[in-house]
Design a protein around this motif. Structure first.
Motif, PDB file in Angstrom:
ATOM      1  N   SER A  42       0.842  -1.195   0.000  1.00 26.36           N
ATOM      2  CA  SER A  42       0.000   0.000   0.000  1.00 26.36           C
ATOM      3  C   SER A  42       0.879   1.248   0.000  1.00 26.36           C
ATOM      4  O   SER A  42       2.084   1.185   0.248  1.00 26.36           O
ATOM      5  N   TRP A  43       0.251   2.388  -0.252  1.00 21.87           N
ATOM      6  CA  TRP A  43       0.885   3.651   0.067  1.00 21.87           C
ATOM      7  C   TRP A  43       1.100   3.705   1.579  1.00 21.87           C
ATOM      8  O   TRP A  43       0.479   2.942   2.335  1.00 21.87           O
ATOM      9  N   GLY A  44       1.941   4.662   2.031  1.00 24.73           N
ATOM     10  CA  GLY A  44       2.174   4.822   3.451  1.00 24.73           C
ATOM     11  C   GLY A  44       2.200   6.282   3.852  1.00 24.73           C
ATOM     12  O   GLY A  44       1.759   7.153   3.096  1.00 24.73           O
ATOM     13  N   VAL A  45       2.721   6.547   5.045  1.00 22.73           N
ATOM     14  CA  VAL A  45       2.883   7.915   5.540  1.00 22.73           C
ATOM     15  C   VAL A  45       4.275   8.049   6.151  1.00 22.73           C
ATOM     16  O   VAL A  45       4.949   7.048   6.404  1.00 22.73           O
ATOM     17  N   ASP A  46       4.699   9.300   6.407  1.00 20.66           N
ATOM     18  CA  ASP A  46       6.075   9.523   6.843  1.00 20.66           C
ATOM     19  C   ASP A  46       6.214   9.735   8.345  1.00 20.66           C
ATOM     20  O   ASP A  46       7.171  10.365   8.799  1.00 20.66           O
ATOM     21  N   GLY A  47       5.305   9.178   9.125  1.00 25.67           N
ATOM     22  CA  GLY A  47       5.391   9.294  10.572  1.00 25.67           C
ATOM     23  C   GLY A  47       4.505   8.265  11.250  1.00 25.67           C
ATOM     24  O   GLY A  47       3.854   7.439  10.590  1.00 25.67           O
ATOM     25  N   PHE A  65       2.155  12.921  11.172  1.00 28.81           N
ATOM     26  CA  PHE A  65       2.911  12.823   9.923  1.00 28.81           C
ATOM     27  C   PHE A  65       2.609  14.032   9.045  1.00 28.81           C
ATOM     28  O   PHE A  65       1.664  14.780   9.300  1.00 28.81           O
ATOM     29  N   SER A  66       3.419  14.222   8.015  1.00 27.38           N
ATOM     30  CA  SER A  66       3.277  15.394   7.149  1.00 27.38           C
ATOM     31  C   SER A  66       2.992  15.044   5.698  1.00 27.38           C
ATOM     32  O   SER A  66       2.670  15.935   4.900  1.00 27.38           O
ATOM     33  N   ALA A  67       3.136  13.764   5.329  1.00 31.21           N
ATOM     34  CA  ALA A  67       2.934  13.400   3.929  1.00 31.21           C
ATOM     35  C   ALA A  67       2.543  11.939   3.792  1.00 31.21           C
ATOM     36  O   ALA A  67       2.926  11.090   4.608  1.00 31.21           O
ATOM     37  N   ALA A  68       1.790  11.652   2.720  1.00 31.94           N
ATOM     38  CA  ALA A  68       1.595  10.286   2.265  1.00 31.94           C
ATOM     39  C   ALA A  68       2.738   9.952   1.315  1.00 31.94           C
ATOM     40  O   ALA A  68       3.215  10.817   0.577  1.00 31.94           O
ATOM     41  N   VAL A  69       3.185   8.686   1.336  1.00 29.87           N
ATOM     42  CA  VAL A  69       4.349   8.286   0.560  1.00 29.87           C
ATOM     43  C   VAL A  69       3.963   7.120  -0.343  1.00 29.87           C
ATOM     44  O   VAL A  69       3.456   6.097   0.120  1.00 29.87           O
ATOM     45  N   GLY A  70       4.217   7.279  -1.647  1.00 24.73           N
ATOM     46  CA  GLY A  70       3.864   6.258  -2.615  1.00 24.73           C
ATOM     47  C   GLY A  70       4.886   5.156  -2.736  1.00 24.73           C
ATOM     48  O   GLY A  70       5.987   5.226  -2.165  1.00 24.73           O
ATOM     49  N   PRO A  71       4.573   4.125  -3.513  1.00 23.38           N
ATOM     50  CA  PRO A  71       5.472   2.977  -3.664  1.00 23.38           C
ATOM     51  C   PRO A  71       6.837   3.340  -4.230  1.00 23.38           C
ATOM     52  O   PRO A  71       7.830   2.659  -3.938  1.00 23.38           O
ATOM     53  N   SER A  72       6.906   4.400  -5.023  1.00 23.69           N
ATOM     54  CA  SER A  72       8.174   4.819  -5.617  1.00 23.69           C
ATOM     55  C   SER A  72       8.830   5.953  -4.842  1.00 23.69           C
ATOM     56  O   SER A  72       9.790   6.558  -5.317  1.00 23.69           O
ATOM     57  N   GLU A  74       7.266   8.803  -3.981  1.00 27.70           N
ATOM     58  CA  GLU A  74       6.620  10.096  -4.196  1.00 27.70           C
ATOM     59  C   GLU A  74       5.882  10.543  -2.936  1.00 27.70           C
ATOM     60  O   GLU A  74       5.317   9.723  -2.219  1.00 27.70           O
ATOM     61  N   ARG A  75       5.891  11.845  -2.665  1.00 36.79           N
ATOM     62  CA  ARG A  75       5.299  12.390  -1.444  1.00 36.79           C
ATOM     63  C   ARG A  75       4.153  13.333  -1.802  1.00 36.79           C
ATOM     64  O   ARG A  75       4.290  14.187  -2.685  1.00 36.79           O
ATOM     65  N   VAL A  76       3.058  13.171  -1.085  1.00 39.25           N
ATOM     66  CA  VAL A  76       1.888  14.045  -1.250  1.00 39.25           C
ATOM     67  C   VAL A  76       1.549  14.609   0.123  1.00 39.25           C
ATOM     68  O   VAL A  76       1.345  13.843   1.070  1.00 39.25           O
ATOM     69  N   PRO A  77       1.491  15.937   0.281  1.00 33.72           N
ATOM     70  CA  PRO A  77       1.243  16.511   1.610  1.00 33.72           C
ATOM     71  C   PRO A  77      -0.067  16.014   2.230  1.00 33.72           C
ATOM     72  O   PRO A  77      -1.121  16.061   1.602  1.00 33.72           O
ATOM     73  N   GLY A  89      -4.990   0.038  -1.745  1.00 36.59           N
ATOM     74  CA  GLY A  89      -3.970   0.662  -0.911  1.00 36.59           C
ATOM     75  C   GLY A  89      -3.521   2.021  -1.388  1.00 36.59           C
ATOM     76  O   GLY A  89      -2.650   2.652  -0.773  1.00 36.59           O
ATOM     77  N   ALA A  90      -4.097   2.522  -2.482  1.00 39.17           N
ATOM     78  CA  ALA A  90      -3.678   3.804  -3.049  1.00 39.17           C
ATOM     79  C   ALA A  90      -4.243   4.978  -2.258  1.00 39.17           C
ATOM     80  O   ALA A  90      -5.335   4.898  -1.678  1.00 39.17           O
ATOM     81  N   LEU A  91      -3.488   6.092  -2.237  1.00 40.09           N
ATOM     82  CA  LEU A  91      -3.968   7.321  -1.626  1.00 40.09           C
ATOM     83  C   LEU A  91      -5.219   7.810  -2.338  1.00 40.09           C
ATOM     84  O   LEU A  91      -5.279   7.826  -3.578  1.00 40.09           O
ATOM     85  N   LEU A  92      -6.222   8.223  -1.568  1.00 39.42           N
ATOM     86  CA  LEU A  92      -7.419   8.855  -2.133  1.00 39.42           C
ATOM     87  C   LEU A  92      -7.121  10.347  -2.241  1.00 39.42           C
ATOM     88  O   LEU A  92      -7.186  11.088  -1.260  1.00 39.42           O
TER      89      LEU A  92
END
Length: 375
Positions: A42-47, A65-72, A74-77, A89-92
């Motif tokens: 799945s995607w994850g988060v940085d905290g 946490f401050s961002a969602a983190v993709g499989p590669s 990539e960071r999304v606030p 498992g993908a970020l909505l």
């Protein structure tokens, strides 16, 4: 020959009739968890993830946490609250309700999501430590106002009621130290609910006419209750027995589907999952970890429990499953989890198991802050 037969009979009797307080020895097929022991990527988060909830196909995680983190990578606030697809498992990406402080508790009825923590703003709207959002869109419900003056650490939705636990002393301007019942739609406190709790509440479970509590407290209703106890759903008055050998702090509480067994995640002085007879207070079984048992949830006859450090010398173990009816551990559900601090949140549904915590891999799968398991 007769001595051999007697020994066989004694062995069979010991297996068939477990001693009170000890795990039953059942064949693995009778103990199997309701999900596979392998996590799904799945995607994850940085905290750290401190709370989880599932509403249909939406997984919501809250924490610090401050961002969602993709499989590669990539960071999304995303600030302390994020939503993902349970199926993929993908970020909505259209779901966003950032907070300006940590999220510590989540509960949902499948449509609405109630959020608790230490924040004072959510989704750009001023809300003090408690809020309601639409579970599938992340939009703040502006009718709900249950502002608390200190952290909300536990939430439980039940019918038209919402129960809040934490460190607060007031909710919506009403003096309600550490435990409150409010209207789930508006956050307005129930006028007859006036409990007495001397320290923080960290877990809440509702069953029938009782509200079960776990936390830092040593007294409820003026009587000794060490980290575990129950109050009346309508009034908050003390109900039920003292639970044998209970300890504080306790971090979470659940009740079996038939209401007969109370299960608690106990910390510091016990480091254990503990089960009691809900009516009598007699202890039924206990599983002791190497660190605090920090989270639990119930699905069917299984209780999933998570902890830090490890279990019986194995530092890769941070989550296990046990049969509620017998206490037997599932020998196959033993997914390895990296890191030290382990599991802070568990949500079990018929369709999935979701873990939240401080980890980056579960088994062979990258899982930053949260992980999902499927049947």
């Amino acid at each position: 020959m007769h001595a051999v037969l007697r020994r066989v009979a004694v062995l069979l009797l010991a297996i068939a009739v477990p001693v009170l307080g000890l795990p039953a020895l059942l064949p693995p097929s009778a103990q199997a968890a309701h999900v596979r022991p392998e996590a799904v990527a799945s995607w994850g988060v940085d905290g750290p993830v401190l709370a989880t909830a599932v509403a249909g196909n939406v997984v919501i995680v809250g924490g610090s946490f401050s961002a969602a983190v993709g499989p590669s990578g990539e960071r999304v606030p995303r600030a302390n609250l994020a939503a993902f697809s349970l199926r993929t498992g993908a970020l909505l990406t259209g779901w966003r309700a950032d907070t300006n402080g940590a999220v510590r508790a989540l509960t949902t009825d499948g449509r609405s999501l109630w959020v608790g923590g230490s924040f004072t703003r959510i989704g750009g709207v001023a809300r003090a430590r408690a809020a309601k959002v639409w579970a599938h869109w992340g939009v703040v419900d502006k009718a709900f106002r249950a502002n608390a003056n200190a952290a909300v650490l536990a939430l439980e939705h039940s019918g038209k009621a919402l129960f809040l636990g934490g460190e607060f002393t007031t909710v919506a301007g009403t003096t309600l130290p550490r435990l409150a019942r409010v209207r789930a739609a508006t956050g307005r406190p129930a006028p007859k609910f006036r409990p007495s709790v001397n320290r923080a509440v960290q877990g809440i479970a509702v069953s029938g006419n009782r509200v079960y509590l776990a936390g830092q407290f040593t007294a409820l209703g003026g009587q000794a209750r060490r980290g575990v106890g129950a109050v009346a759903r309508a009034t908050g008055v003390l109900r039920g027995p003292a639970y044998a050998a209970s300890v504080h702090p306790s971090f979470g509480v659940e009740v079996s589907s038939d209401g007969s067994r109370l299960l608690v995640a106990a910390g510091e002085y016990a480091n254990a999952l503990v089960a009691w007879d809900a009516a009598s207070g007699a202890q039924l079984f206990r599983h002791t970890a190497m660190g605090d048992v920090q989270a639990l949830d119930v699905q069917g006859d299984h209780v999933y429990f998570g902890f830090h450090e490890g279990f019986r010398g194995d530092t890769t173990l941070k989550v296990l499953a046990a049969r509620i009816s017998t206490g037997a551990l599932d020998p196959d559900f033993r997914p390895p989890v990296d890191g030290f601090w382990g599991i802070h949140a568990i949500t079990a549904t018929p369709d999935a198991l979701v873990l939240g915590g401080e980890f980056s891999r579960v088994g062979g799968v990258t899982a930053r802050g949260w992980a999902r398991f499927r049947p």
